[in-house]
Design a protein around this motif. Structure first.
Motif, short mmCIF file in Angstrom:
data_model
loop_
_atom_site.label_atom_id
_atom_site.label_comp_id
_atom_site.label_asym_id
_atom_site.label_seq_id
_atom_site.Cartn_x
_atom_site.Cartn_y
_atom_site.Cartn_z
N ALA A 1 45.44 43.11 43.43
CA ALA A 1 44.55 44.23 42.76
C ALA A 1 46.00 44.57 41.34
O ALA A 1 46.91 45.11 41.39
N THR B 1 38.03 45.91 46.47
CA THR B 1 38.47 46.18 44.89
C THR B 1 37.30 46.54 44.04
O THR B 1 38.03 45.75 42.87
N ARG C 1 40.80 42.78 40.04
CA ARG C 1 41.18 41.73 40.43
C ARG C 1 41.06 40.75 39.05
O ARG C 1 42.30 40.14 38.67
#
Length: 733
Positions: free
Chosen positions: A13, A436, A516
């Motif tokens: 990330a 994420t 990400r």
């Protein structure tokens, strides 16, 4: 059954300093708990197998129909119950769970305290009146990482209980009838007519006035001599021992007492390996029980012939098991979770599905994008999970369902149908609980996965018919006849004027949600926009030099809710191409934009055009033609300058919308843009009654926030599951 907590590895990330971006089409869903939609779900404690889970909003609507008087007289009660519903929504969003009746009592007490009213006042009385109108109860759950397991477990347990009732009815009936045969034979024995047996039959009322020895002699001379052969008696006793002591389900009334009873088998597993091993270990019990069941059914009809049937049952093995016999036994439930379960279990999953054994497999995915590195983490299947269900369809004998958590309620009929399937079944579900994608609720993210074609919804049912047209269903996807769904995006321009444009929701929009992928996204403010920027959906259609001249973008909003264009790199556009290619393959399987059919149509069109060019003109007719004035064709008038006329109701049986009450929520047009459209006032009407399925009409009516859509009667009598759809439509017609 305990589920392993989700692994939330964020090694790839980006730093949290990166400003989060959102697709513009998701900007209006910031306060999800304020909306009435399919969640929270109530896992109902219903035994009918039809309504295993229902949205809280539908239950509240039914309560209000039963208790709130129409018009101003019932408005106070209506508003109070809706306030309580909102409290329940907020409580569930904060992680609280409980039975609906318990949450109702607890939160209504808080509401009364905060209102300042005394107990048993108007508010207390109204809420208690509404509570008594609740027809269902059960666990209230939100849309989160645990939702797929909770929903499928609840539905599987209901189907398992239904199978148990069917099993006990059949087996207990055979036990009673076989026991009656033995009792009847015993009553003809010397033991049954002996003095001790006769004296015992008199119970506690013996006074010595009856000579049981003399009575026994009389009865003995009168009894018949047609006793059951000993080999049949022994065979029936062995069969009864197997039926009474079976370990597949808990015992019924007729099989409650068994000295050799073993513990009832468990059928929930955390791996396919454990499930397959258990089925192999239990195979001897399955064979013994099946033989006993078959012999019992022959014996109660007095059709068992030792010289014929004994050799057959001596050689009886697993190849002789029928689908009816296997359908009587429980189905195993296996939980697999991407990122938690060993990836080698996926291989075993396909082995289990190909085995034709009654195994139901849930593969839950929490992350379908995966890391940005070329190699996925070793503990995860990453983006490949979204293709597993499509691969499983190639087995042909397994039931397959793929869905996001957001659509579980809409696909409830297919989900329950798959659990009733007498064979292997695979349920691939994306939870939307991606670590994420912070700030985006799991419900929104899972719905976005389906909307963007990253995780399409579909079912494959081998029992639906002999061909793909009947077996494969892609209708639960929004606008399933196009590459990317189109939606109207309303926004303010640089001078504060309201604007609207049609925007496609693509795979790139879904990827923008994930932190990400932030390094592949470049936010451009309005002053940085150029003519070389084109929407991703248009850029994907370009070839050659145009790909290098133009920059693909998606419409987004920054943290301050300002409109931006998010230019995406090759990493995302390449994934979007692959996603679009996979979606088109699914469309072809569903008969949508089928390349073979389109080629045949093109060839036929060319052949007709060629024939028309080479054909000789027809000879002039020598028959005199009467001088008759041709009738003036009737053409529907269209107002050029005036507003478009969209009548509310066109017929008694057709679908219609109360257009004047439309709030422009886009729910119906998201389901089908061919069925529904907006007039110039941005209010919905039925554009083409034949532009979609009856299922889409019913689902649009159920999702409408103001209940103005009326499905009418089905126009296609061959559409599947019409009985259930007509029943659901009754509340809106």
């Amino acid at each position: 059954m305990q589920h392993t907590p989700i692994a939330t590895g964020n090694a790839s990330a980006p730093p949290m300093s990166v400003a989060p971006l959102r697709p513009a089409l998701l900007a209006r869903y910031a306060g999800l708990e304020e909306l009435r939609y399919d969640y929270p779900l109530v896992l109902t404690e219903s035994m009918d197998g039809q309504h295993l889970f229902r949205p809280l909003s539908r239950i509240i609507d039914n309560v209000l129909r039963a208790t709130a008087t129409p018009g101003p007289a019932g408005e106070a009660l209506r508003q109070q119950v809706l306030r309580l519903e909102m409290r329940i929504r907020h409580a569930v969003a904060e992680g609280q769970e409980g039975r609906l009746s318990d949450l109702w009592r607890e939160l209504s007490a808080d509401l009364i305290r905060q209102s300042g009213e005394a107990p048993f006042g108007p508010l207390d009385t109204n809420l208690d009146t509404a509570r008594r109108a609740l027809k269902v109860d059960g666990l209230v759950i939100g849309c989160d990482a645990g939702t797929p397991g909770k929903v499928l477990t609840h539905a599987w347990e209901a189907v398992h209980a239904e199978r148990a009732r069917r099993f006990r009815k059949r087996v207990d009936g055979l036990i009673l009838r076989l026991s009656d045969i033995l009792k009847s034979d015993f009553m003809k024995s010397d033991e049954a007519h002996g003095p001790k047996a006769l004296e015992s039959a008199m119970g506690a009322h013996r006074d010595g006035s009856v000579d049981f020895g003399a009575l026994s002699a009389v009865l003995a001379r009168a009894r018949p001599e047609d006793r059951i052969p000993n080999d049949r008696v022994e065979r029936i006793r062995k069969v009864l021992a197997v039926l009474k002591c079976q370990p597949f389900y808990a015992p019924g009334r007729a099989s409650h007492f068994c000295a050799n009873r073993r513990e009832t088998y468990s059928y929930t597993f955390d791996s396919c390996s454990a499930a397959l091993d258990a089925l192999r270990e239990r195979l001897p019990d399955v064979l013994d029980f099946t033989k006993a069941l078959t012999i019992a059914e022959l014996e109660v009809e007095n059709k068992y012939r030792a010289e014929l049937h004994d050799p057959i049952f001596e050689q009886f093995d697993e190849s002789d098991l029928t689908s009816d016999q296997m359908g009587l036994l429980p189905s195993s439930l296996v939980f697999l979770r991407d990122g938690v379960t060993d990836p080698t279990e996926i291989t075993r999953a396909f082995e289990a599905l190909a085995s034709q054994l009654p195994i139901t497999i849930l593969i839950q995915t929490d992350d379908i994008l995966g890391a940005t590195s070329p190699e996925p983490p070793r503990a995860s299947l990453a983006a490949g999970t979204a293709r597993l269900a499509a691969m499983a369809m190639g087995l042909n004998n397994a039931f397959v369902l793929q869905s996001a958590s957001a659509h579980l309620y809409r696909m409830r009929d297919r989900l329950v149908g798959g659990l009733h399937f007498d064979g292997p079944a695979l349920f691939s579900i994306y939870s939307g609980a991606t670590a994420t994608a912070p700030g985006i609720p799991a419900y929104i993210l899972s719905a976005a996965a389906t909307e963007s074609r990253a995780f399409p919804s579909f079912t494959y049912d081998p029992t639906a018919g002999p061909d793909w047209a009947r077996r494969f269903d892609l209708s639960d996807n929004p606008q399933n006849d196009v590459d990317w769904p189109q939606h109207d995006l309303a926004f303010e321009d640089a001078i504060g004027q309201r604007q609207s444009e049609s925007v496609a929701f693509t795979f790139a929009d879904f990827a923008v949600c994930d932190q990400r992928y932030a390094r592949f996204c470049h936010s451009q403010t309005r002053v940085e926009w150029t003519t070389t920027m084109v929407p991703v959906c248009d850029w994907l259609k370009e070839t050659g030099a145009a790909e290098y001249l133009h920059k693909p973008y998606v419409c987004g909003v920054d943290p301050d809710d300002r409109m931006v264009r998010i230019v995406v790199d090759d990493k995302i556009t390449e994934a979007a191409r692959r996603c679009n290619d996979a979606w088109r393959r699914l469309q072809e399987l569903a008969g949508i934009n089928n390349s073979h059919a389109l080629k045949l149509l093109a060839d036929e069109r060319k052949a007709r055009e060629s024939a028309a060019r080479t054909a000789e003109p027809p000879a002039p007719s020598m028959v005199p033609v009467a001088d008759v004035q041709a009738p003036t064709p009737v053409v529907a008038s269209t107002a050029i300058d005036g507003p478009e006329v969209t009548p509310d109701k066109t017929s008694d049986d057709g679908p219609w919308i109360e257009t004047a009450r439309c709030t422009t929520c886009n729910e119906c047009t998201q389901i089908s843009k061919s069925l529904f459209a907006y007039n110039e006032n941005m209010q919905a009407y039925v554009a083409d009654p034949d532009g979609g399925t009856y299922r889409q009409l019913v689902e649009a009516a159920e999702s409408c926030q103001v209940s103005i859509i009326h499905p009418g009667k089905p126009r296609n009598p061959q559409e599947p599951n019409l009985d259930d759809l007509i029943e659901r439509a009754e509340a809106f017609n």
